[in-house]
Design an enzyme around this catalytic site. Structure first.
Site, mmCIF file in Angstrom:
data_model
loop_
_atom_site.group_PDB
_atom_site.id
_atom_site.type_symbol
_atom_site.label_atom_id
_atom_site.label_comp_id
_atom_site.label_asym_id
_atom_site.label_seq_id
_atom_site.Cartn_x
_atom_site.Cartn_y
_atom_site.Cartn_z
ATOM 1 N N ASP A 1 15.988 -2.024 -31.974
ATOM 2 C CA ASP A 1 16.134 -3.275 -31.235
ATOM 3 C C ASP A 1 17.337 -4.066 -31.721
ATOM 4 O O ASP A 1 18.058 -4.672 -30.932
ATOM 5 C CB ASP A 1 14.872 -4.126 -31.375
ATOM 6 N N GLU B 1 0.485 -10.076 -24.194
ATOM 7 C CA GLU B 1 -0.346 -8.920 -24.529
ATOM 8 C C GLU B 1 0.337 -8.105 -25.618
ATOM 9 O O GLU B 1 1.571 -8.094 -25.708
ATOM 10 C CB GLU B 1 -0.562 -8.048 -23.289
ATOM 11 N N LYS C 1 2.176 -5.190 -27.536
ATOM 12 C CA LYS C 1 3.053 -4.098 -27.111
ATOM 13 C C LYS C 1 2.635 -2.836 -27.870
ATOM 14 O O LYS C 1 2.910 -2.697 -29.054
ATOM 15 C CB LYS C 1 4.518 -4.436 -27.390
ATOM 16 N N ARG D 1 7.882 8.438 -18.652
ATOM 17 C CA ARG D 1 9.002 7.609 -18.219
ATOM 18 C C ARG D 1 10.288 8.411 -18.061
ATOM 19 O O ARG D 1 11.052 8.192 -17.142
ATOM 20 C CB ARG D 1 9.249 6.478 -19.224
ATOM 21 N N CYS E 1 39.584 19.699 -39.360
ATOM 22 C CA CYS E 1 40.825 20.413 -39.007
ATOM 23 C C CYS E 1 42.001 20.039 -39.897
ATOM 24 O O CYS E 1 43.095 20.580 -39.730
ATOM 25 C CB CYS E 1 41.184 20.175 -37.543
ATOM 26 N N CYS F 1 40.678 11.219 -36.085
ATOM 27 C CA CYS F 1 41.422 12.462 -36.257
ATOM 28 C C CYS F 1 42.487 12.549 -35.176
ATOM 29 O O CYS F 1 42.215 12.315 -33.996
ATOM 30 C CB CYS F 1 40.472 13.651 -36.166
ATOM 31 N N CYS G 1 41.163 20.234 -32.949
ATOM 32 C CA CYS G 1 40.084 19.937 -33.888
ATOM 33 C C CYS G 1 38.787 20.515 -33.340
ATOM 34 O O CYS G 1 38.336 20.116 -32.261
ATOM 35 C CB CYS G 1 39.941 18.432 -34.086
#
Length: 739
Positions: free
Chosen positions: A38, A117, A119, A140, A423, A438, A444
């Protein structure tokens, strides 16, 4: 913070969030706590808000979760399963309520009730009932497409197979979870039988629901709380609290701690009461969810790209732990960014075992921010240190602090590499960039592999059966070095099917399926192609805007080529400005900066057609010079351009559909000013954008319509001066058919 610093941090956060989403939603093995995820997401969104161009370039702001796993059938949700915005402090909740009142045009005295409510920390599930019978259950997934877990859901005792008295079509949404007691009993049984030991109840619930064998799910003690709904053939109720009670009357388990609160003070009191009970609830929760109670107000408030405006999750504080820093590893990303990762002695934080944590960049390790100001009291981070780890969500853990009293003698400051560990090309940190990169480009191997992974990702070419693991294997074997090689696999290896099916993990069926999937992607949408190229700063949204603007590959390439001289002039001007900014005295800074920029532009004068092409690029729906420069650099790089050309030869590019033309304001730029009486400014903006209009905050030659209420002031005067069509509120509503 300037745009370059913000962009570097934004991209790093985006990468971490993508990995965390994948670990959480696909692997059912989160590498971060809720608090850390979060916090990362909050910072990501704050940067997007402060620098809107970043939100346009980013891809994760507009997505939720992770794509559906390949082991289950896919289900397209009739209504998207949204995520929730987050609050972390009481003040955040108060600000949330103030914002809602402003959006709705409500005074501070007007009633505005909310539900509150717990979670639940589990796995989101959508249950579809038709004519009272359960016909489908889906996870989901990414919010739009989930996994079909219908047979597994039928084994959960809390989920009714049939209901009576419900709407003809009813989608019930809620959370699958496992109680603490059942979790401990399950792990005890597995310990005795040599089965898998789960890290926490959330992992156990997710892993149990997503079993290919429903009988395994049946043997697992899963529970379900209903808290919301999706598609309905008729409303459940007029308020959130009544709708929840209706679901309970239909036979669904709903959380007994759900309350309706008339005041914000009541919400916060209930939050703190639940927080005190948290350890004794018998199941995991990670916060409290608040929702506007009046469903008609929910409808007015609507949605952002991934979250409803009318709800927010008030999260519990992050959890912390101390552990030993055993090493610092450097990862190389597809744009060449060198990202330091702390290798930790495993420690449990919030129920998850953590062995790695982000160190962001070399400044963060040194105890500095991007401006050189001290962080953590200026304490640097060294191998051998005892470090404090926190998790505040589902994202990669972060090193928060260092205990200098436990630092071993003889440790040395960490020397950040100046050459790529993969590299050996120089690792360069450009002026104004927080990240060292880089310079090897496609030579690379790390960048090449990461670019290939990006190319086959869901939002790009999305080739079934060709994921990150397969890309790594094919690259290591020398089969695929660049995207064009994917489309030559079967051709270049002659009996490619035979060679592939003889490899470990492949059979005739899977090899044939892969080649068929590759063939299927020779026809590709232009936007997916642009995004799949992996050009720095060109995110999913920016790719779509470029595709809509230029419509063909040749037009885009021509514009990038033509704008090159102007792009270089722009970069020279920026570099001159940076030098002058460093040297200028504070009292004369602005004048000197302006003088330096003008001088640089004058010495880098370009042909009018190049300047026009550059102006066209940066005007693409707010794309901006940073993205345009990256695009120009990519097309001007000989190796990258050659790789682009080799790829294009294999493709049939599908042009984007023309913008919708069924609205009288589609494609027009609209400005709202003055007082609106029949709708709030936010509602007016949302409606205009839904009809295809672009809403601007200022009047210019590009403005098509000014909607002016009482007190319009200078904007109305400027519109009159420019001859712009001006409407009052009633005229606007009449124009869009809502009078």
């Amino acid at each position: 913070m300037d745009e370059a610093d913000a962009r570097a941090e934004f991209e790093a956060l985006q990468t971490k969030i993508e990995k965390a989403d994948h670990d959480y939603h696909q692997k059912d093995a989160p590498t971060l706590s809720d608090a850390d995820y979060d916090r990362l997401k909050r910072r990501y969104l704050a940067l997007a808000d402060a620098f809107p161009i970043l939100a346009k370039d980013g891809t994760r702001v507009a997505s939720v979760g992770a794509p559906a796993a390949s082991g289950f059938g896919k289900v397209t949700h009739a209504q998207r399963m949204m995520s929730l915005g987050n609050a972390f402090e009481d003040q955040d909740v108060e600000d949330f309520a103030v914002g809602l009142r402003r959006y709705l045009g409500l005074s501070s005295e007007a009633p505005l009730a909310f539900t509150a409510e717990p979670k639940i920390d589990g796995l989101s599930l959508s249950l579809r009932y038709e004519a009272g019978k359960l016909v489908q259950a889906a996870t989901r997934g990414d919010g739009a497409v989930g996994e079909n877990v219908t047979e597994n859901a039928r084994t959960i005792s809390d989920i009714p197979q049939e209901i009576s008295g419900a709407p003809e079509v009813l989608e019930v949404r809620g959370e699958v979870y496992m109680s603490h007691a059942d979790f401990e009993a399950l792990n005890a049984r597995h310990a005795e039988t040599g089965g898998k030991i789960f890290a926490n109840p959330r992992n156990a619930a997710a892993g149990s629901l997503r079993q290919l064998d429903a009988e395994i799910t049946r043997a697992r003690p899963l529970r379900f709380f209903a808290y919301s709904w999706g598609e309905l053939s008729e409303p459940l109720a007029e308020t959130q609290i009544d709708a929840i009670e209706r679901l309970a009357s239909l036979g669904f388990q709903t959380n007994p701690l759900t309350r309706c609160c008339e005041q914000i003070s009541e919400l916060l009191a209930h939050y703190h009461a639940i927080e005190e009970q948290r350890a004794d609830l018998g199941y995991d929760i990670d916060g409290v969810v608040y929702k506007v109670n009046d469903l008609s107000l929910q409808e007015r408030l609507g949605f952002r790209s991934t979250t409803p405006r009318w709800a927010i999750a008030h999260k519990f504080p992050a959890e912390l732990a101390w552990t030993h820093l055993e090493g610092i590893d450097i990862q190389v990303g597809r744009t060449g960014a060198l990202s330091p990762v702390a290798r930790l002695h495993p420690v449990t934080v919030g129920g998850v075992v953590v062995s790695n944590a982000t160190l962001h960049n070399e400044d963060y390790i040194a105890g500095l921010d991007s401006k050189g100001a001290p962080i953590r009291g200026g304490k640097d981070i060294r191998v051998g240190d005892w470090v404090q780890i926190y998790r505040a969500g589902d994202v990669i853990p972060k090193v928060a602090d260092v205990d200098l009293s436990r630092r071993p003698e003889g440790t040395e400051r960490y020397a950040f590499p100046t050459r790529c560990p993969r590299c050996d090309s120089p690792a360069v940190r450009e002026e104004g960039d927080a990240v060292r990169r880089c310079s090897g480009g496609l030579i690379c191997p790390a960048q090449a592999v990461e670019k290939l992974k990006h190319f086959v990702s869901r939002a790009a070419f999305d080739i079934e059966g060709l994921g990150a693991k397969q890309v790594e294997q094919f690259h290591s074997d020398g089969w695929v070095k660049e995207p064009a090689d994917i489309f030559e696999l079967q051709q270049r290896y002659g009996s490619g099917l035979q060679q592939l099916k003889n490899r470990e993990g492949w059979g005739e069926k899977s090899a044939s399926a892969l080649f068929a999937a590759i063939e299927d992607k020779r026809r590709i949408e232009f936007a997916r192609l642009i995004f799949g190229l992996g050009i720095r700063h060109v995110g999913e949204v920016a790719a779509k805007d470029l595709a809509l603007h230029f419509r063909t590959w040749s037009a885009l390439a021509e514009a990038a080529d033509l704008a090159r001289a102007a792009a270089l002039a722009h970069r020279a001007a920026d570099e001159a400005e940076i030098v002058e900014r460093q040297e200028a005295q504070a009292s004369a800074r602005r004048a000197k900066i302006s003088e330096a920029r003008n001088a640089a532009v004058a010495t880098c004068a370009v042909a009018p057609d190049s300047q026009a092409a550059w102006d066209d690029l940066i005007s693409v729906d707010g794309l901006g010079p940073t993205v345009a420069l990256s695009l120009s650099d990519a097309f001007a790089n000989p190796e990258e351009r050659a790789a682009f050309d080799r790829l294009i030869a294999h493709l049939e590019i599908i042009e984007p559909d023309a913008p919708a033309d069924d609205s009288p304001v589609a494609g027009k730029t609209v400005v709202f000013t003055g007082t609106l009486e029949k709708m709030t400014r936010a509602e007016a903006k949302a409606r205009a954008e839904a009809l295809g209009a672009k809403v601007s905050g200022s009047v210019s030659k590009k403005t098509d319509i000014l909607v002016a209420g009482p007190g319009a002031g200078s904007k109305a005067a400027k519109a009159a001066e420019l001859g712009i069509q001006t409407l009052d509120e009633d005229g606007w509503l009449d124009l869009i058919g809502q009078a």
